[in-house]
Design an enzyme around this catalytic site. Structure first.
Site, PDB file in Angstrom:
ATOM      1  N   GLY A 239       0.809  -1.213   0.000  1.00 40.31           N
ATOM      2  CA  GLY A 239       0.000   0.000   0.000  1.00 40.31           C
ATOM      3  C   GLY A 239       0.840   1.260   0.000  1.00 40.31           C
ATOM      4  O   GLY A 239       2.072   1.212   0.014  1.00 40.31           O
ATOM      5  N   GLY A 241       2.022   5.019   1.602  1.00 37.38           N
ATOM      6  CA  GLY A 241       2.335   5.513   2.939  1.00 37.38           C
ATOM      7  C   GLY A 241       3.733   5.112   3.366  1.00 37.38           C
ATOM      8  O   GLY A 241       4.387   4.265   2.753  1.00 37.38           O
ATOM      9  N   ASN A 242       4.170   5.753   4.454  1.00 33.81           N
ATOM     10  CA  ASN A 242       5.540   5.564   4.933  1.00 33.81           C
ATOM     11  C   ASN A 242       5.810   4.146   5.396  1.00 33.81           C
ATOM     12  O   ASN A 242       6.857   3.569   5.131  1.00 33.81           O
ATOM     13  CB  ASN A 242       5.786   6.495   6.118  1.00 33.81           C
ATOM     14  CG  ASN A 242       5.828   7.940   5.669  1.00 33.81           C
ATOM     15  OD1 ASN A 242       6.393   8.232   4.628  1.00 33.81           O
ATOM     16  ND2 ASN A 242       5.204   8.813   6.437  1.00 33.81           N
ATOM     17  N   VAL A 243       4.836   3.579   6.106  1.00 30.94           N
ATOM     18  CA  VAL A 243       5.096   2.286   6.735  1.00 30.94           C
ATOM     19  C   VAL A 243       5.200   1.185   5.687  1.00 30.94           C
ATOM     20  O   VAL A 243       6.153   0.388   5.688  1.00 30.94           O
ATOM     21  CB  VAL A 243       4.000   1.979   7.782  1.00 30.94           C
ATOM     22  CG1 VAL A 243       4.188   0.589   8.340  1.00 30.94           C
ATOM     23  CG2 VAL A 243       4.046   3.006   8.910  1.00 30.94           C
ATOM     24  N   GLU A 264      -0.912  -1.682  -6.862  1.00 31.74           N
ATOM     25  CA  GLU A 264      -1.453  -0.518  -7.578  1.00 31.74           C
ATOM     26  C   GLU A 264      -0.441   0.591  -7.726  1.00 31.74           C
ATOM     27  O   GLU A 264      -0.462   1.332  -8.673  1.00 31.74           O
ATOM     28  CB  GLU A 264      -2.735  -0.012  -6.917  1.00 31.74           C
ATOM     29  CG  GLU A 264      -2.526   0.492  -5.515  1.00 31.74           C
ATOM     30  CD  GLU A 264      -3.804   1.031  -4.911  1.00 31.74           C
ATOM     31  OE1 GLU A 264      -4.781   0.287  -4.867  1.00 31.74           O
ATOM     32  OE2 GLU A 264      -3.804   2.188  -4.494  1.00 31.74           O
ATOM     33  N   ASN A 354      -7.231  10.063   4.224  1.00 32.36           N
ATOM     34  CA  ASN A 354      -7.019   9.966   2.768  1.00 32.36           C
ATOM     35  C   ASN A 354      -8.149   9.257   2.041  1.00 32.36           C
ATOM     36  O   ASN A 354      -8.511   9.619   0.937  1.00 32.36           O
ATOM     37  CB  ASN A 354      -5.725   9.197   2.478  1.00 32.36           C
ATOM     38  CG  ASN A 354      -4.522   9.825   3.171  1.00 32.36           C
ATOM     39  OD1 ASN A 354      -4.458  11.032   3.326  1.00 32.36           O
ATOM     40  ND2 ASN A 354      -3.591   8.994   3.603  1.00 32.36           N
ATOM     41  N   GLY A 358      -7.027   1.493  -2.279  1.00 35.88           N
ATOM     42  CA  GLY A 358      -7.149   0.130  -2.803  1.00 35.88           C
ATOM     43  C   GLY A 358      -7.099  -0.918  -1.712  1.00 35.88           C
ATOM     44  O   GLY A 358      -7.140  -2.120  -2.000  1.00 35.88           O
TER      45      GLY A 358
HETATM   46  O1  0RQ Z   1       0.181  11.940  10.791  1.00 32.27           O
HETATM   47  O2  0RQ Z   1       2.164  12.882   9.673  1.00 32.27           O
HETATM   48  O3  0RQ Z   1       0.580  14.328  10.981  1.00 32.27           O
HETATM   49  O4  0RQ Z   1       2.077  12.682  12.168  1.00 32.27           O
HETATM   50  O5  0RQ Z   1      -1.577   9.504  10.317  1.00 32.27           O
HETATM   51  O6  0RQ Z   1       0.658   7.900   9.589  1.00 32.27           O
HETATM   52  O7  0RQ Z   1       2.300   6.381  10.635  1.00 32.27           O
HETATM   53  O8  0RQ Z   1       3.110   8.015   8.829  1.00 32.27           O
HETATM   54  O9  0RQ Z   1       1.637   6.006   8.326  1.00 32.27           O
HETATM   55  O10 0RQ Z   1       2.065   7.088   6.026  1.00 32.27           O
HETATM   56  O11 0RQ Z   1       1.810   4.597   6.408  1.00 32.27           O
HETATM   57  O12 0RQ Z   1      -0.157   6.164   6.586  1.00 32.27           O
HETATM   58  C1  0RQ Z   1      -3.444   4.536   7.142  1.00 32.27           C
HETATM   59  C2  0RQ Z   1      -2.929   6.910   6.576  1.00 32.27           C
HETATM   60  C3  0RQ Z   1      -1.089   5.316   7.185  1.00 32.27           C
HETATM   61  C4  0RQ Z   1      -2.253   5.076   4.988  1.00 32.27           C
HETATM   62  C5  0RQ Z   1      -2.452   5.458   6.474  1.00 32.27           C
HETATM   63  C6  0RQ Z   1      -1.403   9.732  11.715  1.00 32.27           C
HETATM   64  C7  0RQ Z   1       0.104   9.795  11.888  1.00 32.27           C
HETATM   65  C8  0RQ Z   1       0.498  10.568  10.642  1.00 32.27           C
HETATM   66  C9  0RQ Z   1       0.175   8.919   8.736  1.00 32.27           C
HETATM   67  P1  0RQ Z   1       1.342  13.049  10.909  1.00 32.27           P
HETATM   68  P2  0RQ Z   1       2.040   7.119   9.367  1.00 32.27           P
HETATM   69  P3  0RQ Z   1       1.415   5.967   6.752  1.00 32.27           P
HETATM   70  C10 0RQ Z   1      -3.103   1.181  -1.513  1.00 32.27           C
HETATM   71  C11 0RQ Z   1      -3.539   1.078  -0.113  1.00 32.27           C
HETATM   72  C12 0RQ Z   1      -5.541   3.958   3.336  1.00 32.27           C
HETATM   73  C13 0RQ Z   1      -5.347   3.689   1.872  1.00 32.27           C
HETATM   74  C14 0RQ Z   1      -4.612   2.410   1.578  1.00 32.27           C
HETATM   75  C15 0RQ Z   1      -3.540   5.176   4.188  1.00 32.27           C
HETATM   76  C16 0RQ Z   1      -0.458  10.024   9.595  1.00 32.27           C
HETATM   77  O13 0RQ Z   1      -1.769   3.773   4.931  1.00 32.27           O
HETATM   78  O14 0RQ Z   1      -3.902   6.242   3.696  1.00 32.27           O
HETATM   79  O15 0RQ Z   1      -4.322   1.597   2.432  1.00 32.27           O
HETATM   80  N1  0RQ Z   1      -4.269   4.037   4.050  1.00 32.27           N
HETATM   81  N2  0RQ Z   1      -4.281   2.238   0.329  1.00 32.27           N
HETATM   82  O16 0RQ Z   1       0.475  10.437  13.105  1.00 32.27           O
HETATM   83  C17 0RQ Z   1      -4.515   9.649  14.864  1.00 32.27           C
HETATM   84  C18 0RQ Z   1      -4.248   7.330  14.871  1.00 32.27           C
HETATM   85  C19 0RQ Z   1      -3.236   7.471  13.865  1.00 32.27           C
HETATM   86  C20 0RQ Z   1      -2.954   8.766  13.404  1.00 32.27           C
HETATM   87  C21 0RQ Z   1      -1.701   7.323  12.334  1.00 32.27           C
HETATM   88  N3  0RQ Z   1      -4.589   6.126  15.348  1.00 32.27           N
HETATM   89  N4  0RQ Z   1      -4.862   8.436  15.323  1.00 32.27           N
HETATM   90  N5  0RQ Z   1      -3.587   9.851  13.895  1.00 32.27           N
HETATM   91  N6  0RQ Z   1      -1.987   8.620  12.458  1.00 32.27           N
HETATM   92  N7  0RQ Z   1      -2.454   6.589  13.184  1.00 32.27           N
HETATM   93  C22 0RQ Z   1      -2.575   2.523  -1.997  1.00 32.27           C
HETATM   94  C23 0RQ Z   1      -3.683   3.443  -2.441  1.00 32.27           C
HETATM   95  O17 0RQ Z   1      -4.795   3.168  -2.198  1.00 32.27           O
HETATM   96  C24 0RQ Z   1      -3.432   4.648  -3.237  1.00 32.27           C
END
Ligand code: 0RQ
Length: 473
Positions: A239, A241-243, A264, A354, A358
């Site tokens: 997916g 994102g950073n993780v 994707e 966001n 997918g």
């Molecule tokens: O916010 O940057 O302001 O600190 O969310 O979190 O840990 O950097 O993680 O970049 O991997 O994103 C789910 C958003 C994770 C992403 C999500 C805050 C955290 C940070 C981002 P800051 P991280 P990532 C195929 C797959 C849905 C779409 C998907 C995503 C920011 O993976 O958009 O999976 N997924 N698509 O601090 C409050 C919590 C939090 C929180 C994290 N529990 N409460 N804030 N954050 N957890 C690809 C496509 O579909 C295009």
């Protein structure tokens, strides 16, 4: 309007800014001027940002990461429809969104015979070109002309009840054309640009991401030893994102090789796995690269030919293909609850980040899925493992494995209470573990032998309300 663009690549660079200026002028003159905006996925400040600032969008789908557009969505100024990315094209064909008036599509080239060479993303462009009454093409010279041959645009999709099987049997299999088609009578303008895609910079890989990658890769070894998958694994989806990006970094130094990816989006680390020979091929719908990685790719594009295929997102994310190929799906999450429901989209139950993207297309249909996240967010004041998820995108029925820097919880074949103990013991941060066990113990006691997934409803979301009231869970 249907515009091109997927995870910051292949979006139109010139027309949206011009449109935003005309919207602003119209609003100043007291006229209404807004559009409903459909894309592939996220775009950039040059598209979502300028249109949001101009208050020019009343409806948006299916995915957004732009901060200005996010603000407008959460303020209720823009109706955001959070759709599975594989669904939007067919829903437009079904007529769920009404008529598409205009498509604005970025391409790498228009050939003398009228065929279009796509650039760094395909997304929903085929559908927008087919469905719109009028088409504006942006030909972006920044995309190398050598993109010709990198795409696989399938024109065989039918509408129910006349649908045929989509016969992708291998991740690198071509089933369509390298070109997009457009009826030249619909093309009202061609705009020439020379502008880079969004710079998709990622946070550097840190100790937590390294730990998560380690658990996940060990788990894959375990699956190979158990005879559940071959030593070249199964096609990998990772997916955005950073993780998710960091987890791929861990594969680079592992013993795995000759893997494939059916995904994707191609982020820096996924592309890097082609360079190291860890991956043999990648099928996706778009790139999402840092500026440096994009420039490097553009300069060496010929060396990737035959190893990368970009398809429409309805194919890259198609449930039928995901299930047939048996994908390993790796996606980020906002939070998971003790029973394994996953929230990928909303902070504190209300605020859209966001969109589901997918993740639903892949997770539900995957051979094996992982949801990954650090066990805490915002310097530890938020636990990402909670009693009850404040919003659910992936239900307990869909989620196989949870991973945090604390460990990994295999939820396959577990009933709710066993699952909850495992999630708490393996994935929750030690600061929150005892409280989660205490909640579960009391929920079981309160259910008096009549609860399959016991909850104390008056308390289940108290961790979130604590955070909203006092700034910590
Ligand atoms: O916010 O940057 O302001 O600190 O969310 O979190 O840990 O950097 O993680 O970049 O991997 O994103 C789910 C958003 C994770 C992403 C999500 C805050 C955290 C940070 C981002 P800051 P991280 P990532 C195929 C797959 C849905 C779409 C998907 C995503 C920011 O993976 O958009 O999976 N997924 N698509 O601090 C409050 C919590 C939090 C929180 C994290 N529990 N409460 N804030 N954050 N957890 C690809 C496509 O579909 C295009």
């Amino acid at each position: 309007m249907g515009m091109s663009g997927f995870t910051g690549s292949g979006y139109p660079k010139a027309v949206p800014g011009e449109l935003a200026q005309r919207m602003t002028a119209a609003h100043a003159a007291g006229d209404e001027f807004t559009i409903g905006l459909l894309t592939g996925a996220s775009t950039s400040q040059e598209l979502d940002g300028v249109l949001a600032k101009a208050k020019g969008v009343h409806l948006r789908a299916p995915f957004n990461t732009d901060p200005d557009m996010r603000r407008a969505i959460n303020a209720g100024d823009v109706e955001f429809i959070d759709t599975h990315l594989s669904h939007l094209a067919q829903q437009v064909w079904f007529g769920y969104y009404g008529k598409l008036d205009v498509a604005v599509i970025e391409v790498a080239a228009v050939l003398p015979n009228g065929l279009l060479v796509p650039g760094s993303s395909v997304g929903n462009n085929k559908t927008w070109l087919d469905q719109a009454d009028k088409v504006i093409l942006e030909v972006n010279e920044w995309h190398p002309r050598e993109y010709e041959g990198f795409h696989d645009v399938y024109y065989g999709t039918q509408l129910p009840p006349r649908r045929n099987p989509i016969e992708i049997l291998r991740p690198d299999q071509r089933i369509g054309d390298p070109y997009l088609r457009v009826d030249p009578k619909k093309v009202v303008a061609i705009v020439e640009t020379n502008a880079p895609d969004r710079d998709n910079a990622f946070a550097p890989v840190d100790e937590k991401s390294e730990a998560m990658a380690g658990y996940l890769i060990d788990f894959l070894r375990h699956e190979v030893r158990a005879g559940r998958m071959p030593d070249t694994l199964l096609p990998i989806q990772s997916g955005s994102g950073n993780v998710a990006n960091a987890v791929l970094d861990g594969l680079k130094t592992s013993e795995f090789e000759h893997l494939t990816s059916y995904t994707e989006v191609i982020q820096d680390n996924l592309l890097g796995l082609l360079d190291t020979g860890t991956l043999d091929s990648i099928s996706a719908t778009a790139f999402s690269l840092s500026r440096e990685a994009a420039e490097n790719f553009n300069a060496n594009i010929e060396s990737y030919k035959g190893r990368i295929l970009l398809r429409p997102q309805e194919m890259s994310n198609h449930p039928e293909i995901v299930r047939r190929l048996g994908l390993i799906a790796i996606n980020g999450m906002v939070e998971a609850d003790i029973y394994g429901h996953v929230n990928s989209t909303h902070v504190s139950g209300s605020r859209m980040l966001n969109g589901i993207g997918g993740s639903g297309d892949f997770a539900r249909n995957a051979f094996l899925n992982f949801f990954v996240s650090p066990s805490t967010a915002k310097n530890g004041v938020i636990s990402t493992i909670v009693p009850m998820a404040s919003h659910v995108d992936h239900t307990e029925h869909d989620v196989h494995v949870l991973v945090t820097e604390q460990g990994i919880a295999d939820l396959r074949g577990t009933s709710p209470i066993k699952r909850a103990r495992r999630v708490i013991d393996n994935c929750a941060h030690p600061d929150y573990r005892d409280r989660l066990h205490d909640y579960l113990d009391r929920a079981i006691a309160a259910s008096k032998g009549a609860g399959h997934s016991p909850h104390i409803l008056s308390e289940a979301l108290s961790w979130h309300t604590n955070f909203l009231d006092s700034g910590q869970m």
